[in-house]
Design a protein around this motif. Sequence first.
Motif: not given
Lengths: 113, 115
Positions: B14-16, B111-113, B86-87, B39-41
């Motif tokens: 989560t954020r933070g 994969r980090l979300l 996220s990436a 994503l996509g890069q």
Amino acid sequence: AQTVTQSQPEMSVQEAETVTLSCTYDTSESNYYLFWYKQPPSRQMILVIRQEAYKQQNATENRFSVNFQKAAKSFSLKISDSQLGDTAMYFCALKRSSRALNFGKGTSLLVTP
Amino acid sequence: DAGVTQSPTHLIKTRGQQVTLRCSPKSGHDTVSWYQQALGQGPQFIFQYYEEEERQRGNFPDRFSGHQFPNYSSELNVNALLLGDSALYLCASSFTVQGYQETQYFGPGTRLLVL
């Protein structure tokens, strides 16, 4: 400014056919390396082929070959006898001197039966 | 011959919060580079470690830090996570010869979300 440009976001080719992926780059250095990496849907980045800028001869690896045009700063990848397993994202990358890899945005290649 | 390995494969934060990602280089390699792939890069260079020191750094804030251990393995730490972090985080290893790095080989990524 983008250093590595891949102008084809998506491409499609039939099995057994030949396809060429384009890449242009920008550098003022004379000593550099160019790479093509493949990233299948499983996401592991795999080295396809490598070209040293000081070599005039184009690199080849089995069905994969490059057309390296140094003056034009062009580095295209040719895939011969395309196979279904070639379906993936293909990234062109530039490595200048001892710096890190600089990647293009990639080309999504779909090989159809 | 083991290739480049990374752990964990997936992570949700989560954020933070803070996160630590790990990488073990290919056998015989002494240099580790970290990349962030949105994503996509294409992958974007974060930093590179050699001889336990940060040798190069890309355009990433100080929230991104790293470490290399005597066995050449490496960690990437990200503090105060943002949604934009996220990436897919890729680790690549190579061998440095007379100051020049040989070809980089990549791990499967983490994969980090960030929610």
